[in-house]
Design an enzyme around this catalytic site. Sequence first.
Site, PDB file in Angstrom:
ATOM      1  N   LYS A 126       0.842  -1.302  -0.043  1.00 34.20           N
ATOM      2  CA  LYS A 126      -0.034  -0.034  -0.107  1.00 34.20           C
ATOM      3  C   LYS A 126       0.677   1.307  -0.041  1.00 34.20           C
ATOM      4  O   LYS A 126       0.765   2.188  -0.935  1.00 34.20           O
ATOM      5  CB  LYS A 126      -0.878  -0.085   1.264  1.00 34.20           C
ATOM      6  CG  LYS A 126      -1.470   1.519   1.777  1.00 34.20           C
ATOM      7  CD  LYS A 126      -2.122   1.164   2.835  1.00 34.20           C
ATOM      8  CE  LYS A 126      -2.509   2.671   3.493  1.00 34.20           C
ATOM      9  NZ  LYS A 126      -1.503   3.498   4.156  1.00 34.20           N
ATOM     10  N   ARG A 148      -4.422  10.525   2.974  1.00 34.19           N
ATOM     11  CA  ARG A 148      -3.259  11.265   3.536  1.00 34.19           C
ATOM     12  C   ARG A 148      -2.179  11.257   2.464  1.00 34.19           C
ATOM     13  O   ARG A 148      -1.547  12.354   2.074  1.00 34.19           O
ATOM     14  CB  ARG A 148      -2.692  10.183   4.551  1.00 34.19           C
ATOM     15  CG  ARG A 148      -1.277  10.596   5.225  1.00 34.19           C
ATOM     16  CD  ARG A 148      -1.507  11.875   6.279  1.00 34.19           C
ATOM     17  NE  ARG A 148      -0.175  12.202   6.707  1.00 34.19           N
ATOM     18  CZ  ARG A 148      -0.337  13.412   7.119  1.00 34.19           C
ATOM     19  NH1 ARG A 148      -1.220  14.200   7.274  1.00 34.19           N
ATOM     20  NH2 ARG A 148       0.752  14.135   7.667  1.00 34.19           N
ATOM     21  N   CYS A 203      -5.628   8.732   8.311  1.00 32.24           N
ATOM     22  CA  CYS A 203      -5.978   8.169   9.740  1.00 32.24           C
ATOM     23  C   CYS A 203      -5.494   9.257  10.784  1.00 32.24           C
ATOM     24  O   CYS A 203      -4.658   9.881  10.739  1.00 32.24           O
ATOM     25  CB  CYS A 203      -5.173   6.940   9.996  1.00 32.24           C
ATOM     26  SG  CYS A 203      -5.675   5.501   9.236  1.00 32.24           S
ATOM     27  N   ARG A 205      -0.378  15.440  12.596  1.00 32.15           N
ATOM     28  CA  ARG A 205       0.252  14.997  11.490  1.00 32.15           C
ATOM     29  C   ARG A 205       0.665  16.075  10.548  1.00 32.15           C
ATOM     30  O   ARG A 205       0.310  16.348   9.496  1.00 32.15           O
ATOM     31  CB  ARG A 205      -0.706  13.891  10.717  1.00 32.15           C
ATOM     32  CG  ARG A 205      -1.100  12.648  11.507  1.00 32.15           C
ATOM     33  CD  ARG A 205      -1.673  11.805  10.703  1.00 32.15           C
ATOM     34  NE  ARG A 205      -0.875  11.063   9.743  1.00 32.15           N
ATOM     35  CZ  ARG A 205      -1.215  10.028   9.169  1.00 32.15           C
ATOM     36  NH1 ARG A 205      -2.511   9.509   9.278  1.00 32.15           N
ATOM     37  NH2 ARG A 205      -0.328   9.409   8.298  1.00 32.15           N
ATOM     38  N   PRO A 206       1.715  16.748  11.058  1.00 32.80           N
ATOM     39  CA  PRO A 206       2.345  17.977  10.172  1.00 32.80           C
ATOM     40  C   PRO A 206       2.871  17.548   9.067  1.00 32.80           C
ATOM     41  O   PRO A 206       3.359  16.350   8.831  1.00 32.80           O
ATOM     42  CB  PRO A 206       3.286  18.565  11.190  1.00 32.80           C
ATOM     43  CG  PRO A 206       3.943  17.591  12.210  1.00 32.80           C
ATOM     44  CD  PRO A 206       2.587  16.440  12.131  1.00 32.80           C
ATOM     45  N   ILE A 207       3.129  18.373   8.251  1.00 29.16           N
ATOM     46  CA  ILE A 207       3.901  18.263   6.978  1.00 29.16           C
ATOM     47  C   ILE A 207       5.135  19.458   6.746  1.00 29.16           C
ATOM     48  O   ILE A 207       5.537  19.700   5.590  1.00 29.16           O
ATOM     49  CB  ILE A 207       2.773  18.220   5.496  1.00 29.16           C
ATOM     50  CG1 ILE A 207       2.190  19.649   5.616  1.00 29.16           C
ATOM     51  CG2 ILE A 207       2.024  17.011   5.464  1.00 29.16           C
ATOM     52  CD1 ILE A 207       1.557  19.943   4.276  1.00 29.16           C
ATOM     53  N   ASP A 208       5.384  19.742   7.821  1.00 29.24           N
ATOM     54  CA  ASP A 208       6.505  20.817   7.920  1.00 29.24           C
ATOM     55  C   ASP A 208       8.057  20.301   7.389  1.00 29.24           C
ATOM     56  O   ASP A 208       8.450  21.183   6.603  1.00 29.24           O
ATOM     57  CB  ASP A 208       6.873  21.438   9.207  1.00 29.24           C
ATOM     58  CG  ASP A 208       7.289  20.126  10.078  1.00 29.24           C
ATOM     59  OD1 ASP A 208       6.354  19.281  10.287  1.00 29.24           O
ATOM     60  OD2 ASP A 208       8.514  20.283  10.643  1.00 29.24           O
ATOM     61  N   GLN A 209       8.269  18.945   7.253  1.00 31.55           N
ATOM     62  CA  GLN A 209       9.377  18.570   6.752  1.00 31.55           C
ATOM     63  C   GLN A 209       9.339  18.466   5.205  1.00 31.55           C
ATOM     64  O   GLN A 209      10.159  18.462   4.451  1.00 31.55           O
ATOM     65  CB  GLN A 209       9.833  17.103   7.184  1.00 31.55           C
ATOM     66  CG  GLN A 209      10.037  17.237   8.724  1.00 31.55           C
ATOM     67  CD  GLN A 209      11.268  18.339   9.058  1.00 31.55           C
ATOM     68  OE1 GLN A 209      12.262  18.238   8.486  1.00 31.55           O
ATOM     69  NE2 GLN A 209      10.956  19.288   9.834  1.00 31.55           N
ATOM     70  N   ASP A 256       3.230   0.457  12.120  1.00 32.35           N
ATOM     71  CA  ASP A 256       2.062   0.204  11.413  1.00 32.35           C
ATOM     72  C   ASP A 256       1.811  -1.343  11.718  1.00 32.35           C
ATOM     73  O   ASP A 256       0.653  -1.714  11.310  1.00 32.35           O
ATOM     74  CB  ASP A 256       2.047   0.182   9.649  1.00 32.35           C
ATOM     75  CG  ASP A 256       2.224   1.686   9.345  1.00 32.35           C
ATOM     76  OD1 ASP A 256       1.951   2.623  10.345  1.00 32.35           O
ATOM     77  OD2 ASP A 256       2.652   1.936   8.169  1.00 32.35           O
ATOM     78  N   ARG A 273      -9.464   0.381   3.307  1.00 33.99           N
ATOM     79  CA  ARG A 273      -8.325   1.518   2.691  1.00 33.99           C
ATOM     80  C   ARG A 273      -7.069   0.706   2.379  1.00 33.99           C
ATOM     81  O   ARG A 273      -6.274   1.229   1.665  1.00 33.99           O
ATOM     82  CB  ARG A 273      -8.058   2.649   3.645  1.00 33.99           C
ATOM     83  CG  ARG A 273      -9.420   3.389   3.679  1.00 33.99           C
ATOM     84  CD  ARG A 273      -9.010   4.709   4.887  1.00 33.99           C
ATOM     85  NE  ARG A 273      -8.284   5.536   4.209  1.00 33.99           N
ATOM     86  CZ  ARG A 273      -8.241   6.717   4.260  1.00 33.99           C
ATOM     87  NH1 ARG A 273      -9.188   7.225   5.079  1.00 33.99           N
ATOM     88  NH2 ARG A 273      -7.556   7.602   3.528  1.00 33.99           N
TER      89      ARG A 273
END
Length: 441
Positions: free
Chosen positions: A34, A105, A129, A134-138, A319, A411
Amino acid sequence: MCGIFSLREGVFLDKYVIRGGRPLYGELEISGAKNAAVAIIPAALMVEGVCRIENIPEISDAGMLLTILSEMGARVRAVNKSTVEIDCTSVRGEGAPYDLMRKIRASYYLIGAMLGRFGSAKTTMPGGCNFGVRPIDQHIKGLTALGAQIEVRGGFVYASAAESGLIGSKIYLDKISVGATMNIMIAAAKARGRTTVENAAREPHIVDLANFLNSMGADVRGAGTDTIRINGVDKLHGGTYTIIPDQIEAGTYMAAAAAAGGKVTIKNVIPKHLDCISAKLREMGVEVDEYPDAVVVRHTGRLLRANVKTQPYPGFPTDMQPQICAVLCLAEGTSVVTEGVWDNRYKYISELKKMGAEVQVDGKTAVIEGVPYLTGAPVVACDLRAGAAVVIAGLCARGETVVEEVSYIERGYQDLVGKLQSLGADIRCISESDAYSSAVV
Ligand code: EPU
């Protein structure tokens, strides 16, 4: 079960009904990974030509991404159940279906792909999920280093490169991030010059994305180590690529066989990717035999306690944390599980407690007192892997377990019910219409 193109969005009414207590015997095949598929499908946007992608898992997250590309103007053709041809040559970067993007996501990979191909991107903030923040700063840091300007406004991400396009750069990730590593790899594939990603994630799907990009003409080196170098190329061309088997799907069936007992042969796996899971199960008294592309898991009797700490690859995967917790609920003694990746990935524990599990959660630590048996109960799949955990618990429990909100499970797991049935489990999926017809008979 859903086909590649079936979305089943908004369907929260299906249920799994499980009668526990049957050991699992037999063999099954693992599907494509996945978390590789959900990066490789958006990466196809970088390619001018036909990408033939094989071993795409039949899961709704992959179906949603294929639909997003198709609505953006890509030609998407299903060759068979697990092979798709994607031709993004004539996509112009407009008309993205934001309502679909918001649900998944992995839509964040479209930022890197659109930026790399068209020099600009507008996407929604990603869904997926919920494990706390769940930041995306990187991702933003990496893409900014390539020369993009990025703004997050009103639930959307706007990104644009200078007219001359993205420029290779040296990027040190402050936190090991699968998504940021892959997004930067995708965007940098056609940037001018060399990009270096330090402190990169090393998961098998990172290597798979690099292999996909390279087979389409990119020059990505070092994937699988913590330093990845991407030498930008002018163009990516079409080609054929086969996605690797899913490490977590395989681990989930290994956990199910350990908990329910029996003997299960899990085929189409890369045993090396399962090393940390196999080692942990052996510590718990489970027999795991490895073959070139299969593992055999065998267990009878009570399991032994173990401590688990989740970490980025090659550590024990986050996971697999819910599934291993479900197994440890039945082990003799006290086990301590520490979540080392996400802030809040224990919401499902309340569901296991409904089944008689004895677990105390304190921040990132769960202390599990093993019990001799669980009891079936109505429970909810809080998210994808949490759903797998309650299914495993249900397979071992005395009596009937009803799992609701199974669309989360679909999913990411191809035909979970069918695969478990083939091992002798008493599990069935009841859809809303079935429930209605049995009610009116
Ligand atoms: N993080 C940041 N900033 C960022 C990105 C991440 O602080 O910009 C933090 C996260 O908050 C988290 C850690 O870094 O604490 C790791 O996050 P990562 O970016 O690696 O996660 P992700 O890319 O969003 C993917 C998988 C998840 C899996 C994680 C970790 C996909 C679509 N999702 O998420 O898979 O848990 O990597 O391996 O690939 C699942 O399959 O069930 C699943 C949730």
